[in-house]
Design an enzyme around this catalytic site. Structure first.
Site, PDB file in Angstrom:
ATOM      1  CG  ASP A 180      -2.187  -0.585   1.113  1.00 25.84           C
ATOM      2  OD1 ASP A 180      -2.484  -1.028   0.007  1.00 25.84           O
ATOM      3  OD2 ASP A 180      -2.948  -0.596   2.106  1.00 25.84           O
ATOM      4  CE  LYS A 225      -7.498   0.002  -1.976  1.00 32.38           C
ATOM      5  NZ  LYS A 225      -7.407  -0.418  -0.588  1.00 32.38           N
ATOM      6  CG  MET A 230      -7.969   7.981   6.312  1.00 30.72           C
ATOM      7  SD  MET A 230      -8.945   6.675   5.583  1.00 30.72           S
ATOM      8  CE  MET A 230      -9.590   5.876   7.034  1.00 30.72           C
TER       9      MET A 230
HETATM   10  C1  LIG Z   1      -6.499   4.025   5.464  1.00 32.99           C
HETATM   11  S1  LIG Z   1      -6.072   4.483   7.087  1.00 32.99           S
HETATM   12  C2  LIG Z   1      -5.128   3.064   7.512  1.00 32.99           C
HETATM   13  C3  LIG Z   1      -4.866   2.926   8.984  1.00 32.99           C
HETATM   14  C4  LIG Z   1      -3.946   1.766   9.285  1.00 32.99           C
HETATM   15  N1  LIG Z   1      -4.540   0.514   8.924  1.00 32.99           N
HETATM   16  C5  LIG Z   1      -3.526   1.733  10.742  1.00 32.99           C
HETATM   17  O1  LIG Z   1      -3.940   0.828  11.493  1.00 32.99           O
HETATM   18  O2  LIG Z   1      -2.741   2.600  11.143  1.00 32.99           O
HETATM   19  C6  LIG Z   1      -4.852   5.717   6.744  1.00 32.99           C
HETATM   20  C7  LIG Z   1      -4.722   6.756   7.843  1.00 32.99           C
HETATM   21  O3  LIG Z   1      -3.968   6.252   8.927  1.00 32.99           O
HETATM   22  C8  LIG Z   1      -3.225   7.308   9.514  1.00 32.99           C
HETATM   23  N2  LIG Z   1      -1.792   6.971   9.455  1.00 32.99           N
HETATM   24  C9  LIG Z   1      -1.267   5.808   9.059  1.00 32.99           C
HETATM   25  N3  LIG Z   1       0.058   5.794   9.219  1.00 32.99           N
HETATM   26  C10 LIG Z   1       0.393   6.992   9.753  1.00 32.99           C
HETATM   27  C11 LIG Z   1       1.604   7.596  10.175  1.00 32.99           C
HETATM   28  N4  LIG Z   1       2.784   6.954  10.101  1.00 32.99           N
HETATM   29  N5  LIG Z   1       1.562   8.844  10.689  1.00 32.99           N
HETATM   30  C12 LIG Z   1       0.393   9.498  10.789  1.00 32.99           C
HETATM   31  N6  LIG Z   1      -0.789   8.991  10.403  1.00 32.99           N
HETATM   32  C13 LIG Z   1      -0.797   7.752   9.907  1.00 32.99           C
HETATM   33  C14 LIG Z   1      -3.586   8.568   8.767  1.00 32.99           C
HETATM   34  O4  LIG Z   1      -4.684   9.175   9.427  1.00 32.99           O
HETATM   35  C15 LIG Z   1      -3.996   8.019   7.432  1.00 32.99           C
HETATM   36  O5  LIG Z   1      -4.810   8.908   6.722  1.00 32.99           O
END
Ligand SMILES: C[S@@+](CC[C@H](N)C(=O)[O-])C[C@H]1O[C@@H](n2cnc3c(N)ncnc32)[C@H](O)[C@@H]1O
Length: 264
Positions: A34, A56, A169
């Site tokens: 991803d 995506k 998000m």
């Molecule tokens: C589609 S969601 C996926 C979440 C993921 N499955 C998780 O458990 O962290 C994507 C969102 O996760 C958050 N996110 C994921 N990794 C991040 C990071 N390293 N720093 C800040 N936000 C993060 C943000 O809000 C981003 O828009």
């Protein structure tokens, strides 16, 4: 029979991969990854593995999802070759990552699958930035919600009462989210923070208030974890050596009696 592993890559720092994820990445034949999987995590992947980027971007979600399903069918078939296929997702694969839908697809097509949980950004990223989601006398619970819904906006009145609210998000609609929470009874000066690219060398933390966010005064870039609640103030009690992930040092923890704190 080939097998698909739905693996969580954690928030970015490769040291936050689980041992199981690390081992699988080293022996994978195919890795479908991803947008949020960091370059550091990709360095762990078996150099002989077939790597396919399936990130995506806005407006292409459904098209890419179809490509992911096509890749599952293509690599798990293949004339008797048994392959280890890793579907690698940022954070935890079952937290806002359509991991459940992919699992359902695999199951409906008789493809063997296993989930390998990962460290979710929702809890790890605030902690690394010095914001504990719960803290005795300050916050007894937390709620994690998406700021981006397929059908309409989330019902913010349902979430406004959470002790600590974590929004994933939520960058694009931050002003509307903040205003909706204020309309639902949260104070204008309620502390809030955005942690961009948590656990990576590019991490940036913005500490602010709901009022400033609602007024459109806060600049943030995605991906970021948006945290709302009194726990954001606890960040001031923690110090961290720059760029070192593993040295969160409690400086001095003095909790005012007014915070209703029990003696430790
Ligand atoms: C589609 S969601 C996926 C979440 C993921 N499955 C998780 O458990 O962290 C994507 C969102 O996760 C958050 N996110 C994921 N990794 C991040 C990071 N390293 N720093 C800040 N936000 C993060 C943000 O809000 C981003 O828009």
């Amino acid at each position: 029979m080939s097998k698909v592993y739905l693996v969580g890559a954690g928030p970015g720092d490769p040291e936050l991969l689980t041992v199981k994820a690390w081992r699988l990445l080293q022996r994978a034949d195919v890795v479908l990854y991803d947008r949020l999987v960091s370059p550091g995590v990709l360095e762990v992947v078996n150099p002989r593995a077939h790597r396919i980027y399936l990130g995506k971007h806005e407006g292409q979600q459904q098209q890419i999802q179809e490509q992911i399903y096509a890749a599952f069918l293509r690599f798990s078939g293949g004339g008797g070759t048994r392959r280890t296929i890793v579907r690698l997702k940022g954070g935890d694969p079952m937290v806002f990552g359509r991991g459940g839908e992919e699992w359902m697809f695999l199951s409906a097509h008789g493809i063997e699958a296993e989930v390998v949980p990962g460290v979710s950004s929702s809890v790890a990223v605030p902690a690394l930035a010095g914001i504990p989601l719960t803290f005795r006398g300050v916050s007894q619970s937390f709620t994690v919600v998406t700021g981006h819904c397929q059908k309409g906006a989330p019902e913010w009145t349902r979430y406004a009462a959470a002790d600590t609210l974590v929004v994933l998000m939520g960058v694009k609609h931050r002003a509307e989210i903040a205003q909706a929470l204020i309309d639902a009874g949260r104070c204008l000066d309620m502390p809030a923070a955005f942690i961009e690219r948590g656990s990576t060398p590019e991490e940036r933390v913005v500490v602010t208030t709901l009022g400033d966010i609602a007024r459109g005064e806060v600049e943030v870039e995605s991906p970021a974890v948006f945290v709302i609640g009194e726990v954001v103030n606890l960040r001031a009690m923690f110090a961290r050596k720059q760029r070192e992930r593993d040295c969160l040092v409690p400086v001095e923890i003095t909790v005012a009696a007014s915070a209703g704190m029990e003696a430790a």
